[in-house]
Design a protein around this motif. Structure first.
Motif, short mmCIF file in Angstrom:
data_model
loop_
_atom_site.label_atom_id
_atom_site.label_comp_id
_atom_site.label_asym_id
_atom_site.label_seq_id
_atom_site.Cartn_x
_atom_site.Cartn_y
_atom_site.Cartn_z
N ASN A 1 68.53 79.93 54.55
CA ASN A 1 69.15 81.03 53.84
C ASN A 1 69.55 80.65 52.43
N ASP A 2 70.08 79.45 52.28
CA ASP A 2 70.58 79.02 50.99
C ASP A 2 71.74 79.88 50.52
N MET A 3 72.75 80.00 51.36
CA MET A 3 73.93 80.74 50.95
C MET A 3 74.73 79.94 49.94
N GLU A 4 75.63 80.62 49.27
CA GLU A 4 76.38 79.98 48.18
C GLU A 4 77.01 78.65 48.58
N MET A 5 77.65 78.63 49.74
CA MET A 5 78.35 77.43 50.17
C MET A 5 77.44 76.23 50.33
N ALA A 6 76.15 76.51 50.55
CA ALA A 6 75.22 75.40 50.76
C ALA A 6 75.16 74.50 49.54
N ARG A 7 75.52 75.05 48.40
CA ARG A 7 75.47 74.31 47.15
C ARG A 7 76.68 73.40 46.92
N TRP A 8 77.76 73.67 47.64
CA TRP A 8 78.97 72.88 47.41
C TRP A 8 78.71 71.40 47.61
N GLU A 9 79.34 70.61 46.76
CA GLU A 9 79.09 69.17 46.85
C GLU A 9 79.48 68.58 48.20
N ASN A 10 80.55 69.09 48.79
CA ASN A 10 80.95 68.50 50.07
C ASN A 10 80.17 69.07 51.25
N ILE A 11 79.28 69.97 50.99
CA ILE A 11 78.40 70.47 52.04
C ILE A 11 76.98 70.04 51.70
N ASP A 12 76.51 70.47 50.52
CA ASP A 12 75.27 69.95 49.96
C ASP A 12 74.12 70.02 50.95
N LEU A 13 73.95 71.22 51.45
CA LEU A 13 73.01 71.43 52.55
C LEU A 13 71.56 71.59 52.10
N THR A 14 70.70 70.79 52.67
CA THR A 14 69.26 70.99 52.48
C THR A 14 68.87 72.21 53.31
N THR A 15 68.20 73.15 52.69
CA THR A 15 67.98 74.41 53.41
C THR A 15 66.75 75.13 52.87
N ILE A 16 66.37 76.17 53.55
CA ILE A 16 65.23 76.97 53.10
C ILE A 16 65.78 78.23 52.46
N HIS A 17 65.38 78.46 51.24
CA HIS A 17 65.91 79.60 50.49
C HIS A 17 65.26 80.91 50.92
N GLN A 18 66.12 81.87 51.26
CA GLN A 18 65.62 83.21 51.57
C GLN A 18 66.04 84.14 50.43
N PRO A 19 65.09 84.82 49.81
CA PRO A 19 65.42 85.64 48.63
C PRO A 19 66.05 86.98 48.99
N ILE A 20 67.32 86.92 49.30
CA ILE A 20 68.07 88.10 49.73
C ILE A 20 68.02 89.28 48.74
N ARG A 21 68.30 88.99 47.49
CA ARG A 21 68.38 90.07 46.50
C ARG A 21 67.04 90.79 46.40
N GLN A 22 65.98 90.01 46.38
CA GLN A 22 64.66 90.62 46.28
C GLN A 22 64.37 91.47 47.52
#
Lengths: 332, 332
Positions: free
Chosen positions: B272-293
């Motif tokens: 999904n690549d939600m916002e929180m995935a970007r946080w340094e203390n989470i820093d999640l490797t993930t598959i981006h789903q283009p929600i807005r599109q």
DNA sequence: AGATGTTTTGCAACCGGTTGCAAAAAGATA
DNA sequence: TATCTTTTTGCAACCGGTTGCAAAACATCT
């Protein structure tokens, strides 16, 4: 296209009134007639047009659900509870997203065009005047999560944010922090203002304690995180009252990233008691806001007001309480 | 109660048709007439009744927004985007909460009673048959986040979940994990099934790698956390593909609580690549789903279908891609 | 001014239902 | 069976708009 009452009437060989009556509770229809009509209706796949009937009955069962809180995950639960609660009572939520909309006029006009029976304003940030615009337009309105007032102009259901601010302040004072801070949501939000006011008023009793204030630009994880990263650059307090759990969690993440520890280096108290606050690796000390009660009470009040439009405005304020977990140091 | 067209007509001293016409785009009215009518309308505070006019025009501008995803915070953004996008086009979302509702019939009937112009099913868990029930009832429908198909019966906008599953599997294989696992959302959800199927099909190419599967009972932080706490008691894999970021984040919290480290002890890849995935203390490797599109394309498709109801069904599938962060060990 | 073409306007029927009222049917009573 | 009640039914008007059509008003051209 869709099957109409007239077609059912013709098929059943009865008058249109008869058909209408079999689909209206409490109308006078004989069993024989009812059976005939229901048979025809079933064969044709008829279901009455709610909008057409609203024209004469004056009721649409449509409820405007107006909000501008589309970033705080708590509100996903709020929407869940509202939509289900309304549906259970045969009401239909017409969702209005007020993001970057300040003037109530547009929404009022739009919702009146759709003849909604009532409006629920679900927002902790909109000023009371917003809900009042609906009342002035003659639309029953309940403001959920709104600013409490001793003399409300419209129905308000929520918590006493000022008292919550005081509560948080007392909690920090008790723990003996000597530099505390308020980190609120958007400064224009009534909930932020009230929590801030309560916090400050309590702190005034303790002039020896340093107090700082700042504001994130949304009630969201990211806004809290960004604001805290900024704060950590310069001045920093011993303990923060964050205006909402989402802010707290963002703040927590910022603190940990900076190599500091909670509660050793910095204390945090939030507000809401969202599910994540309970996680062991978050374990947030926070003030519990009774969301479910607020929503279900709002719905009850809405329903009551639909039946009695001139009902005297009331404020339903639910108590909050501190949930002690691990982000404040223990009382000495 | 509300001001009607007739009253405006009387006040302006013109016919009802004249009033109706000044409020209908493209109708023939002289400037003089328009001014007279607008003046009267302004004085009376008139605004046309959208429901009454829908009776003759056959269009309500109401769009059913049907979902059962009220726990994944991603959907708060989805609702935000949908409501704003629809509003911008003069359409009104009638929100239907399908939680614990399996049979489409009720929703179909209800939305037909309100003569919605169209329905958007926003759900990654409902089977294609659900959306089809609307089409069969003659209501234009777009299924957003639905199961992709090479021969769709209704419009579908979303991603290829099977391919995402494969993608995740390939990622784990590349890193040389030898015991991998799939941790999905509810087993009945189509997105879970597809991600699972893709994951397994790719893993079949690598029979030497051990594979396990389990399912959380919702797409939510807590469900992911609970399921992982359970898994940690017994068998445990080197790396997990979590069917969604919310699961991943819950899983992450469970792992950390157990004193294990990511990515050293266990690897995680989300979706999904939600916002929180970007946080340094989470820093999640993930598959981006283009929600807005996906949302904006859904709205465009909905609008197009309103203008051309017999439009041939199409599937709009957006590509996803791996966003490499810190929860998988580096490629050797 | 008169003939012709183009707009603008109002009438009246319609959209899909509901409802007050009076007539018809059914039930009760003698 | 005749009479009086009560219940059921249909008629017709109405809810708040839209729209095809023909008449009225205006504009243009000889």
């Amino acid at each position: 296209m869709a099957v109409t009452l007239k077609e059912v009437a013709e098929r059943a060989g009865v008058s249109r009134s008869a058909v209408s009556r079999t689909f209206t509770d409490g109308a006078s229809v004989s069993d024989k007639m009812r059976r005939k009509v229901e048979k025809a209706a079933r064969e044709l796949g008829y279901s009455p047009n709610a909008l057409a009937s609203s024209l004469t009955t004056g009721r649409t069962k449509l409820i405007g659900l107006v909000s501008n809180n589309f970033h705080n995950p708590i509100f996903l639960e709020v929407f869940d509870l509202f939509t289900r609660g309304l549906q259970d009572r045969g009401l239909r939520p017409l969702l209005v997203n007020l993001t970057d909309e300040v003037d109530p006029e547009n929404s009022v006009r739009m919702l009146r065009q759709y003849s909604v029976d009532g409006v629920v304003v679900a927002s902790s940030t909109l000023p009371p005047g917003f809900a009042k615009a609906f009342r002035d337009a003659g639309v029953p309105v309940v403001h959920s999560f709104g600013r409490s007032s001793s003399s409300p102009q419209v129905h308000v259901v929520g918590i006493d944010n000022v008292e919550c601010g005081r509560m948080a302040a007392r909690e920090l004072v008790t723990r003996g922090y000597d530099k505390v801070a308020f980190l609120g949501g958007p400064e224009a939000a009534t909930s932020t203002q009230d929590r801030h006011a309560g916090f400050m008023s309590e702190m005034e009793q303790h002039p020896h304690i340093g107090v700082n204030c700042s504001f994130a630009d949304a009630y969201s994880f990211d806004a809290g995180r960004r604001e805290m990263l900024r704060l950590l650059q310069s001045k920093r307090a011993d303990a923060y009252f964050c205006g909402d759990d989402v802010l707290s969690i963002g703040v927590l993440s910022a603190i940990l990233d900076s190599g500091l520890n909670v509660p050793e280096d910095i204390g945090i108290i939030g507000l809401n008691d969202m599910e994540m606050a309970r996680w062991e690796n978050i374990d947030l000390t926070t003030i519990h806001q009774p969301i479910r009660q607020i929503v279900s009470s709002s719905i009850e009040l809405m329903v009551a007001t639909l039946n009695e439009p001139d009902r005297y405005p009331e404020a339903r304020i639910f108590p909050c309480s501190v949930v002690e977990r691990g982000t404040l140091r223990p009382v000495a």
